[in-house]
Design a protein around this motif. Structure first.
Motif, short mmCIF file in Angstrom:
data_model
loop_
_atom_site.label_atom_id
_atom_site.label_comp_id
_atom_site.label_asym_id
_atom_site.label_seq_id
_atom_site.Cartn_x
_atom_site.Cartn_y
_atom_site.Cartn_z
N PHE A 27 27.83 42.57 27.86
CA PHE A 27 29.37 43.66 28.39
C PHE A 27 29.64 43.38 30.06
CE2 PHE A 27 32.27 46.10 29.12
CZ PHE A 27 33.07 46.27 28.16
N THR A 28 28.95 43.52 30.38
CA THR A 28 28.74 42.84 31.71
C THR A 28 29.96 41.16 32.51
OG1 THR A 28 27.65 44.53 32.96
CG2 THR A 28 28.29 42.87 34.72
N ALA A 29 29.17 40.19 31.33
CA ALA A 29 29.59 38.92 31.66
C ALA A 29 30.59 38.85 31.31
CB ALA A 29 27.94 38.27 30.67
N ILE A 30 30.30 39.79 30.25
CA ILE A 30 32.09 39.43 29.38
C ILE A 30 33.30 39.51 30.02
CG2 ILE A 30 33.65 39.23 27.43
CD1 ILE A 30 30.91 39.85 25.53
N VAL A 31 32.80 40.49 31.25
CA VAL A 31 34.35 41.16 32.11
C VAL A 31 34.19 40.39 33.19
CG1 VAL A 31 34.76 42.93 33.09
CG2 VAL A 31 34.35 43.76 31.30
N THR A 32 32.96 40.02 33.95
CA THR A 32 33.15 38.99 35.10
C THR A 32 33.64 38.20 34.37
OG1 THR A 32 30.77 40.00 35.49
CG2 THR A 32 31.50 38.18 37.03
N ILE A 39 41.43 36.97 35.77
CA ILE A 39 42.13 38.30 37.51
C ILE A 39 42.02 37.71 38.63
CG2 ILE A 39 41.90 40.14 38.25
CD1 ILE A 39 42.79 40.38 35.40
N LYS A 40 40.99 36.76 38.71
CA LYS A 40 40.76 36.16 40.19
C LYS A 40 41.50 35.29 40.25
CE LYS A 40 36.75 35.38 43.68
NZ LYS A 40 35.91 35.01 43.77
N PRO A 41 41.89 34.42 39.63
CA PRO A 41 42.79 32.98 40.26
C PRO A 41 44.88 34.14 40.46
CG PRO A 41 41.95 32.46 38.05
CD PRO A 41 41.73 34.00 38.85
N LEU A 42 45.02 34.80 39.51
CA LEU A 42 46.49 35.67 39.81
C LEU A 42 46.19 36.41 41.55
CD1 LEU A 42 46.82 37.18 36.55
CD2 LEU A 42 47.67 35.45 37.62
N ASN A 75 38.24 42.23 43.11
CA ASN A 75 37.87 41.51 41.57
C ASN A 75 36.59 42.12 41.31
OD1 ASN A 75 37.56 39.52 39.51
ND2 ASN A 75 36.20 38.70 40.51
N ALA A 76 35.58 42.11 42.11
CA ALA A 76 34.72 42.95 41.48
C ALA A 76 35.02 44.62 41.67
CB ALA A 76 33.62 44.06 42.57
N ALA A 77 36.10 45.01 42.06
CA ALA A 77 36.63 46.90 41.92
C ALA A 77 37.22 46.31 40.31
CB ALA A 77 37.69 47.40 42.96
N ILE A 78 37.67 45.66 40.14
CA ILE A 78 38.62 45.67 38.48
C ILE A 78 37.69 45.33 37.31
CG2 ILE A 78 39.56 43.99 36.86
CD1 ILE A 78 41.64 43.37 39.63
N ASN A 79 36.17 44.43 38.30
CA ASN A 79 35.08 44.55 37.05
C ASN A 79 34.95 45.93 36.42
OD1 ASN A 79 34.76 41.68 36.51
ND2 ASN A 79 33.59 41.46 38.44
#
Length: 138
Positions: A27-32, A39-42, A75-79
């Motif tokens: 699941f973490t791989a999917i979220v990442t 999200i990161k490109p935005l 990005n890590a915080a959003i993850n």
């Protein structure tokens, strides 16, 4: 010795924990992938000193090793928030509801006596002993 180890491994909670770790990693791989791909490109579009690097800046000009990547931290915080929300809403909250249902189904046991009731009983027992006279004191 090996039998004890086998019994330990075959416990239900050890197997459940192993399954949870594997599912959590998947699941973490999917979220990442979601946050890195969408999200990161935005976040990087907001800019910084170099748009290709994303949101951040170089502490020392021309030294890429000193790049402070705020986009990566965001990005890590959003993850973390996404994983925590999923764990809460899919695991913790349903378990709380199950525990509450179990509690509602339980019958209450006999009520424990209050302090006043216990003291009254002790007083009555002492009076009864004193009423027997001096021979009961020994």
């Amino acid at each position: 010795m090996l039998k004890g180890f086998k019994d330990f491994l075959m416990r239900g909670n050890v197997v459940d924990l192993a399954v949870a770790v594997v599912i959590g990693a998947a699941f973490t791989a999917i979220v990442t992938a979601f946050t890195n791909g969408l999200i990161k490109p935005l976040i990087n579009a907001l800019g910084g000193s170099d748009a290709a690097k994303g949101l951040g800046f170089n502490v020392l000009h021309g030294n890429d090793a000193t790049f402070m990547d705020f986009g990566g931290v965001i990005n890590a915080a959003i993850n973390f928030v996404i994983v925590a929300a999923i764990v809460y809403f899919l695991i913790v909250l349903p378990m709380k509801h199950i525990q509450e249902r179990r509690k509602r189904g339980e019958e209450k046991g006999p009520a424990e006596p209050t302090d006043v009731e216990l003291l009254t009983e002790i007083r009555d027992l002492l009076r009864a002993q004193q009423g027997n006279g001096p021979s009961s004191r020994g």
